[in-house]
Design a protein around this motif. Structure first.
Motif, PDB file in Angstrom:
ATOM      1  N   ILE A  62       0.900  -1.154  -0.055  1.00 17.90           N
ATOM      2  CA  ILE A  62      -0.082   0.023   0.046  1.00 17.90           C
ATOM      3  C   ILE A  62       0.898   1.248  -0.257  1.00 17.90           C
ATOM      4  N   SER A  63       1.873   1.212   0.828  1.00 21.82           N
ATOM      5  CA  SER A  63       2.963   2.293   0.923  1.00 21.82           C
ATOM      6  C   SER A  63       3.399   2.778  -0.426  1.00 21.82           C
ATOM      7  N   PHE A  64       3.945   1.639  -0.845  1.00 17.68           N
ATOM      8  CA  PHE A  64       4.605   1.790  -2.495  1.00 17.68           C
ATOM      9  C   PHE A  64       3.691   2.330  -3.403  1.00 17.68           C
ATOM     10  N   ALA A  65       2.503   1.681  -3.543  1.00 12.55           N
ATOM     11  CA  ALA A  65       1.374   2.128  -4.421  1.00 12.55           C
ATOM     12  C   ALA A  65       1.073   3.835  -4.205  1.00 12.55           C
ATOM     13  N   LEU A  66       0.938   3.905  -3.134  1.00 13.38           N
ATOM     14  CA  LEU A  66       0.600   5.503  -2.969  1.00 13.38           C
ATOM     15  C   LEU A  66       1.692   6.374  -3.220  1.00 13.38           C
ATOM     16  N   ALA A  67       2.892   6.005  -2.735  1.00 13.23           N
ATOM     17  CA  ALA A  67       4.019   6.877  -3.320  1.00 13.23           C
ATOM     18  C   ALA A  67       4.170   7.057  -4.648  1.00 13.23           C
ATOM     19  N   PHE A  68       3.879   5.915  -5.296  1.00  9.21           N
ATOM     20  CA  PHE A  68       4.393   5.800  -6.812  1.00  9.21           C
ATOM     21  C   PHE A  68       3.154   6.579  -7.690  1.00  9.21           C
ATOM     22  N   THR A  69       1.847   6.706  -7.128  1.00 12.53           N
ATOM     23  CA  THR A  69       0.854   7.371  -7.802  1.00 12.53           C
ATOM     24  C   THR A  69       0.707   8.706  -7.208  1.00 12.53           C
ATOM     25  N   LEU A  70       1.675   9.498  -6.735  1.00 15.77           N
ATOM     26  CA  LEU A  70       1.637  10.679  -6.217  1.00 15.77           C
ATOM     27  C   LEU A  70       1.349  11.533  -7.625  1.00 15.77           C
ATOM     28  N   PRO A  71       0.618  12.663  -7.314  1.00 20.63           N
ATOM     29  CA  PRO A  71       0.408  13.656  -8.488  1.00 20.63           C
ATOM     30  C   PRO A  71       1.931  14.197  -8.782  1.00 20.63           C
ATOM     31  N   ASP A  72       1.951  14.369 -10.158  1.00 19.52           N
ATOM     32  CA  ASP A  72       2.990  15.226 -10.567  1.00 19.52           C
ATOM     33  C   ASP A  72       3.383  16.517 -10.055  1.00 19.52           C
ATOM     34  N   ASN A  73       2.414  17.286  -9.546  1.00 14.71           N
ATOM     35  CA  ASN A  73       2.765  18.753  -9.032  1.00 14.71           C
ATOM     36  C   ASN A  73       3.395  18.616  -7.624  1.00 14.71           C
ATOM     37  N   ILE A  74       3.653  17.493  -7.236  1.00 16.88           N
ATOM     38  CA  ILE A  74       4.538  17.515  -5.963  1.00 16.88           C
ATOM     39  C   ILE A  74       5.865  17.610  -6.393  1.00 16.88           C
ATOM     40  N   GLY A  75       6.634  18.742  -5.838  1.00 21.48           N
ATOM     41  CA  GLY A  75       7.959  18.641  -6.396  1.00 21.48           C
ATOM     42  C   GLY A  75       9.008  17.867  -6.069  1.00 21.48           C
TER      43      GLY A  75
END
Length: 591
Positions: free
Chosen positions: A433-446
């Protein structure tokens, strides 16, 4: 005048028409003539290209290949097949999976495959997108955990489970986020551009625990039931709380300024989202139980209702932007008990196997993809930020378990000792769950790449270090064990007698607890199981369903309150009568 002009131009038009037909017969089209202009026929080159060449005759191909048409399903099938072969290989030699968790082996195989792809300059397929994860993979993982949750121990410890899942997740997210924000103020680390909202977003991601390896170890060594169910339930509801915080902090991260009113709105939304998800889950769960009452004539579609109602609960919750994980978990917990009484034994077996298979495939693919991405993608490495992330994750997890246990222990019948608290703290592995949430972060996160790198680092560290060392440590400190032996009929009847007695006393005192609710579940069960008589008559005609009929009879007899009372009381009276006669006869003979 105009008519005379047309008569003069008629021979010229006739001549031009004949010439154009002659040119068309040769495969060429003459340009349109202009009035009063003499048009010469075009000169055809000897060996040059023609404007309209003759079409070549196409022959029927014997062998063709259209890979782009089947590329995506073909590659997904190969990934699933490769991960399945890896799981088969792990279990061929059983001693490997005893000491090394399966998630470690899957990540290792993914690292090897990623190394091979990186050496040949091949990019991994972009299959793990935000929609794919949240709409297709996450529901399967959560449904697997919710459907196989031990119902009775869970409701006996539901207060402790929700305490650690909700309050513990908030503790970890806020604590880790604030600590990392303090580290970002140090110029030596070079991460001053990460604000508080992004740190809280990243902290909510790494607060999602996934102790699958720990649960397997706890089940193998037979730890006490209270510790096992609290770790299981915390893992399940922790995912729901984490996704709610993830969505909330993703929205807050886009806000330039956070005002106090936004904080209060966020707290209110947190409770609305969680309670709304539970409401949708209860509705769809009872509808599923009611629907299965009428499926006695169409046994082949019984499993379909279970999956469709669960998935509908998830999708409707996503439609209204509330906790979809809470919805599907509540739906699974609600309908499991009643649905298994309505459907046939074959459908029940099918449901169990398919749910377990789909959940296992989703988790396997995520762990496998984690290993591949670790090698094939570019990472932003920051020693200070990543090392402090590991440190704060361990510290806040340990402090949270210690503080929350001291608060909840006075309200528990069996309090957690220090060994149990160590098992709770050390079992906080991060995973799929942690990896999938991090990998699908929106692109506007610097600093998205830094967050992905830090998440992969903490997953690999916890899965490999804690996952491998948890078994020897649990056996070394000698955590309280439980007796896995099956109870006899005498023990089962007396246990239920005491439960119904406690429910009656609580009803007289006006104090309701889990004894009352378990005792008053009988009317709902009777409502959902009215078609059992029809099933019995049908199954008696089939010789191969005799065992199913016996199990249904046994469950019905144990769930009938009056019969249990009468049987228990009669057995107690007989026991006391035999003991009295024996003591009287013994006293007469000895005198």
């Amino acid at each position: 005048m105009e008519f005379s002009n047309l008569r003069r131009m008629a021979p010229l038009l006739f001549t031009l028409t004949i010439l154009s037909l002659l040119q068309a017969s040769k495969g060429e089209i003459a340009p349109e003539p202009a009035l009063g202009v003499t048009i010469l026929p075009p000169v055809k080159p000897d060996n040059g290209p023609q404007a309209f060449p003759d079409a070549d005759k196409a022959n029927l191909p014997v062998f063709t290949m259209d890979y782009p048409r089947i590329q995506i399903p073909f590659e997904i099938t190969l990934w699933v097949l490769l991960a399945s072969f890896a799981k088969i290989g792990f279990h061929v030699y059983h001693k490997i999976t005893i000491w090394v968790p399966e998630s470690c082996l899957l990540i290792s195989v993914g690292l090897i495959v990623g190394g091979i792809m990186h050496s040949v300059h091949e990019e991994p397929p972009a299959v793990l997108t935000s929609n794919v994860f949240f709409l297709y993979m996450l529901p399967l993982i959560v449904l697997d955990s919710g459907y196989f949750m031990p119902t009775r121990p869970f409701f006996e410890n539901i207060g402790t489970v929700l305490w650690f899942a909700v309050v513990g997740t908030l503790w970890n997210s806020i604590g880790i986020g604030m600590s990392l924000f303090a580290i970002c103020q140090i110029e030596a680390f070079g991460v001053q551009d990460i604000n508080l909202q992004e740190n809280l977003l990243f902290a909510s991601i790494i607060s999602a625990v996934d102790p699958v390896a720990v649960l397997n170890v706890y089940e193998d060594v037979s730890v006490n039931e209270q510790l096992y169910i609290v770790v299981f339930g915390e893992c399940l509801f922790n995912d729901a709380v984490t996704v709610v915080l993830y969505n909330m902090f993703t929205f807050v991260a886009e806000m330039p300024v956070v005002e106090p009113v936004d904080v209060f709105l966020g707290v209110a939304r947190f409770f609305v989202v969680g309670l709304g998800g539970m409401g949708f889950g209860l509705c769809f769960g009872f509808v599923a139980a009611f629907t299965t009452r009428f499926t006695s004539k169409v046994r082949e579609i019984e499993p379909l209702f279970i999956f469709m109602y669960s998935y509908l609960a998830y999708l409707v919750a996503e439609l209204f932007a509330i906790s979809s994980i809470m919805a599907i978990v509540t739906c699974a917990l609600t309908m499991k008990y009643y649905v298994e009484e309505n459907v046939s034994q074959r459908s029940c077996t099918t449901i169990r196997h398919v749910v377990k298979m789909l959940g296992s495939i989703s988790e396997t693919l995520i762990f496998f993809f984690l290993g591949v991405v670790t090698v094939t993608t570019e990472h932003e490495w920051n020693w200070g930020y990543i090392l402090f992330t590991l440190l704060f994750a361990f510290v806040w997890r340990g402090l949270g378990v210690l503080v929350l246990t001291q608060i909840i222990n006075p309200f528990r019948t069996i309090p957690f000792n220090m060994k149990d608290q160590f098992g709770l703290a050390y079992g906080g592995l991060r995973g799929a769950i942690s990896f999938a949430l991090a990998f699908t972060l929106p692109d506007n996160i610097g600093r998205k790449e830094l967050f992905i790198t830090a998440t992969i680092a903490i997953i690999i560290f916890t899965v490999f270090l804690q996952g491998i060392s948890i078994r020897p440590l649990i056996e070394f400190i000698n955590v309280r064990r439980t007796n896995r032996n099956l109870d006899t009929i005498n023990v089962e009847i007396h246990c239920r007698l005491m439960e119904h007695t406690m429910a009656g006393l609580e009803d007289l005192c006006g104090q309701w607890s889990h004894f009352y609710w378990k005792d008053n579940n009988a009317p709902l069960l009777h409502l959902a199981c009215q078609n059992l008589k029809q099933e019995k008559e049908k199954e008696e005609e089939e010789e191969e369903d005799i065992l199913v009929l016996v199990s249904i009879r046994g469950r019905r007899s144990l769930l009938t309150v009056k019969r249990t009372w009468l049987c228990s009381c009669s057995m107690l009276l007989m026991t006391y009568l035999v003991r009295f006669c024996w003591h009287y006869l013994h006293s007469v003979l000895t005198e």
